[in-house]
Design a protein around this motif. Structure first.
Motif, short mmCIF file in Angstrom:
data_model
loop_
_atom_site.label_atom_id
_atom_site.label_comp_id
_atom_site.label_asym_id
_atom_site.label_seq_id
_atom_site.Cartn_x
_atom_site.Cartn_y
_atom_site.Cartn_z
N VAL A 4 19.68 16.97 21.34
CA VAL A 4 20.74 16.22 22.03
C VAL A 4 20.92 14.86 21.37
O VAL A 4 22.05 14.40 21.16
N ASP A 5 19.79 14.19 21.04
CA ASP A 5 19.88 12.87 20.42
C ASP A 5 18.54 12.53 19.76
O ASP A 5 17.50 13.09 20.09
N PHE A 6 18.63 11.57 18.83
CA PHE A 6 17.46 11.12 18.07
C PHE A 6 17.70 9.66 17.72
O PHE A 6 18.68 9.33 17.04
N TYR A 7 16.84 8.75 18.20
CA TYR A 7 17.11 7.32 18.04
C TYR A 7 15.83 6.51 18.28
O TYR A 7 14.89 6.98 18.92
N PRO A 8 15.78 5.26 17.79
CA PRO A 8 14.61 4.41 18.00
C PRO A 8 14.64 3.76 19.38
O PRO A 8 15.70 3.64 20.00
N SER A 9 13.48 3.30 19.82
CA SER A 9 13.35 2.72 21.16
C SER A 9 13.86 1.30 21.24
O SER A 9 14.04 0.76 22.33
N GLN A 10 14.09 0.64 20.10
CA GLN A 10 14.51 -0.76 20.09
C GLN A 10 15.64 -0.98 19.10
O GLN A 10 15.80 -0.23 18.13
N GLY A 11 16.40 -2.07 19.34
CA GLY A 11 17.46 -2.44 18.41
C GLY A 11 16.91 -2.82 17.05
O GLY A 11 17.48 -2.50 16.01
N SER A 12 15.80 -3.54 17.04
CA SER A 12 15.02 -3.80 15.84
C SER A 12 13.60 -4.11 16.29
O SER A 12 13.34 -4.35 17.48
N TYR A 13 12.68 -4.11 15.34
CA TYR A 13 11.26 -4.32 15.64
C TYR A 13 10.76 -5.57 14.93
O TYR A 13 11.25 -5.92 13.85
N ASP A 168 15.37 -8.70 31.11
CA ASP A 168 14.11 -7.97 30.94
C ASP A 168 14.34 -6.64 30.21
O ASP A 168 13.55 -6.25 29.34
N ALA A 169 15.40 -5.94 30.58
CA ALA A 169 15.71 -4.66 29.92
C ALA A 169 16.05 -4.88 28.45
O ALA A 169 15.66 -4.09 27.58
N ALA A 170 16.78 -5.96 28.16
CA ALA A 170 17.10 -6.28 26.77
C ALA A 170 15.82 -6.48 25.97
O ALA A 170 15.67 -5.93 24.86
N HIS A 171 14.90 -7.26 26.50
CA HIS A 171 13.65 -7.51 25.78
C HIS A 171 12.86 -6.23 25.58
O HIS A 171 12.26 -6.01 24.51
N LYS A 172 12.85 -5.37 26.57
CA LYS A 172 12.14 -4.09 26.46
C LYS A 172 12.68 -3.27 25.30
O LYS A 172 11.92 -2.54 24.63
N HIS A 173 13.97 -3.38 25.03
CA HIS A 173 14.61 -2.56 24.00
C HIS A 173 14.88 -3.34 22.71
O HIS A 173 15.74 -2.94 21.91
N GLY A 174 14.15 -4.43 22.50
CA GLY A 174 14.25 -5.16 21.24
C GLY A 174 15.58 -5.85 21.04
O GLY A 174 16.08 -5.92 19.91
N MET A 175 16.15 -6.37 22.11
CA MET A 175 17.44 -7.06 22.05
C MET A 175 17.29 -8.47 22.60
O MET A 175 16.73 -8.67 23.67
N ALA A 176 17.80 -9.45 21.88
CA ALA A 176 17.83 -10.83 22.36
C ALA A 176 18.92 -10.97 23.42
O ALA A 176 19.96 -10.30 23.36
#
Length: 530
Positions: A4-13, A168-176
């Motif tokens: 269905v989908d394939f993607y990383p857990s964060q915007g960047s690491y 908080d959700a943004a930080h969890k997913h590597g987003m400022a």
């Protein structure tokens, strides 16, 4: 079985973080599953991750972790379950998201909004690593409300609790998370209560915005308004774990006077405010909107962490869009550039060609936000749903950008190397290629990097706000480059090439390098190893 989908857990690491890749599948029945993920850094050897698990029937998400090197880099990732079941994505490791920003937006802070984590998860496949929190504030002159729930100036019910959950959700997913504020805007009541803080026109009339919806204040260094707004920014960063300040202006006026009828140097005032904010919050990101590309020279030399430019008429040609990005990179000595311009979702070719031009010239575009919808209007809540095709094309473009990030941005270079990289050349004369293909040449140590944008059946003077078809897919496009010696290899990549970079054949004779580009639809990238 279906991926269905394939993607990383964060915007960047960040260096030292574990990379997590999510694999969403649908299985008709339980089974033992063996899968492989091929991870590649540029043209290096693949790293193969092998994973075995027991699936159940129905939908499920499989998680695969990898510990990358601590150095900044972009990677491609290709998932293979069997020859007919495969998918691809990308991810990167950055010292700071500002090194290669993929900026998105949020505009719904209502108490009734849906699960914040689910909303941001929709942005992860596009590698969004920063979010502008647009019009989140209580008032322009009082950013934080005194109560958890509040009504904004347009009558919308808002919640600080929702804002915090989204941060908080943004930080969890590597987003400022970047809160919006305007450098000189105050509510009408505050404006009228402080007439000596206001900005005036040459005739001595106070300057209003939006039929007296807001009043404009004097942002000069040391002014009462500047002190007030800096304090509001500090209170905001103390009260909510935002990652900086996104500062706006309105493009006009460009000339103004204070209450004593002294001329106010607005570009200087902007730069001084940016410097004060940066000094007060040294660990935070400070951004400022160059509305209509003004005042770009001053802002490029200011303390902003990257350039943010909102495009307006008369800058409507793609050629002009390219020049604005190239110029901003050069003036800022290689800082990242984010472009804001607004196109409706029913113009897929316009959106994709604009993105291609911006990316090739060294920038990115603030484009996706709420529920992975398109930013199509300067009032961000007026976002639009993407078609399936446009959504798919934006994803492959995002993957292309991230896996080639070191060739698109100078985030692995020294200061001196970054300075040389920043002086890109549009359509250099020593490169011979079809005139319908825009080229931008940049240099890195031992590399010539040629970014290309296809304008076949269009032209560089085409306006991006006028409906037009997609460029014609080109194949086997000949390129000739005058060089003093033969290169060691020539590499090609484009968004449609899901398997990533490809080494292509070339000839070198009498000081001329010749090779063919396999295909180009919107954009592509040639890397010549000298």
């Amino acid at each position: 079985m279906r991926i269905v989908d394939f993607y990383p857990s964060q915007g960047s690491y960040s260096p030292g973080e574990i990379v997590t890749l999510f694999i969403e599948i649908e299985a008709p029945a339980p089974k033992n599953l063996s899968l492989r993920i091929f991870i590649q850094h540029l043209t290096e050897q693949f790293i193969v991750l092998e994973h075995q698990c027991q699936t159940k029937s129905g939908s499920q998400t499989i998680q695969v972790d990898w510990n990358p090197p601590n150095t900044p880099a972009g990677y491609s990732a290709r998932l293979l379950i069997d020859p007919d079941i495969q998918a691809s994505t990308a991810f990167d490791v950055l010292r700071s998201w500002t090194d290669f920003p993929r900026y998105g937006f949020l505009s719904d802070f209502n108490t009734s909004r849906s699960d914040p984590d689910a909303a941001l998860r929709k942005l992860m496949p596009f590698h969004i690593n920063g979010l502008q929190f647009y019009d989140w504030q209580y008032r322009h002159d009082q950013l934080l409300a005194s109560t958890e729930e509040y009504i904004d100036p347009l009558g919308r019910a808002m919640s600080l609790g929702i804002v915090r959950k989204l941060v908080d959700a943004a930080h969890k997913h590597g987003m400022a998370a970047m809160p919006y504020l305007a450098i000189y805007a105050a509510s009408a009541d505050f404006w009228r209560a402080h007439p000596d803080w206001a900005l005036f026109d040459e005739a001595g009339k106070p300057i209003a915005f939006g039929e007296n919806f807001l009043g404009l204040m004097d942002p000069s260094a040391g002014s009462s308004w500047s002190h007030h707004l800096l304090k509001e920014g500090a209170n905001t960063l103390k009260g909510i774990s935002f990652d900086g300040l996104h500062i706006d202006q309105y493009g006009d006026p460009k000339k103004a006077w204070n209450a004593e009828h002294e001329s106010v140097d607005l570009p200087r005032a902007f730069a001084d405010f940016i410097q004060s904010a940066s000094d007060q919050h040294a660990d935070k990101t400070i951004l400022f909107n160059a509305v209509g590309n003004w005042p770009i020279e001053t802002l490029a030399e200011s303390a902003v962490d990257f350039m943010y430019i909102e495009i307006w008429p008369p800058d409507l040609e793609y050629r002009r869009l390219a020049e604005i990005v190239v110029n901003a990179v050069r003036l800022s000595h290689g800082k990242a550039v984010v472009i804001a311009h607004y196109l409706p979702a029913d113009r897929p070719a316009n959106n994709l060609l604009a993105d291609a031009v911006i990316l090739a010239c060294g920038g990115t575009r603030i484009e996706l936000g709420e529920d992975a919808q398109l930013l199509s209007d300067p009032y961000f809540p007026k976002h639009e749903e993407l078609s399936e095709d446009l959504c798919s094309n934006l994803r492959v473009l995002a993957d292309f950008a991230v896996r080639n990030g070191e060739w698109l941005r100078p985030y692995t270079l020294s200061a001196a190397e970054k300075e040389a990289w920043s002086n890109g050349e549009l359509n250099p004369k020593f490169i011979s290629i079809d005139e319908t293909i825009l080229t931008l040449l940049r240099r890195q140590p031992n590399l010539l990097i040629l970014h290309m944008v296809n304008f076949s059946n269009l032209d560089l003077h085409q306006q991006w706000d006028v409906v037009h078809p997609a460029p014609t897919l080109r194949q086997n496009v000949e390129v000739k480059i005058q060089m003093q010696h033969s290169p060691s290899k020539v590499i090609w990549d484009c968004p449609e090439q899901l398997e990533g970079t490809q080494i292509i054949n070339f000839e070198y004779s009498d000081g001329v390098l010749t090779f063919d580009i396999p295909q180009i639809h919107f954009t592509g990238l040639v890397v010549i190893h000298e």
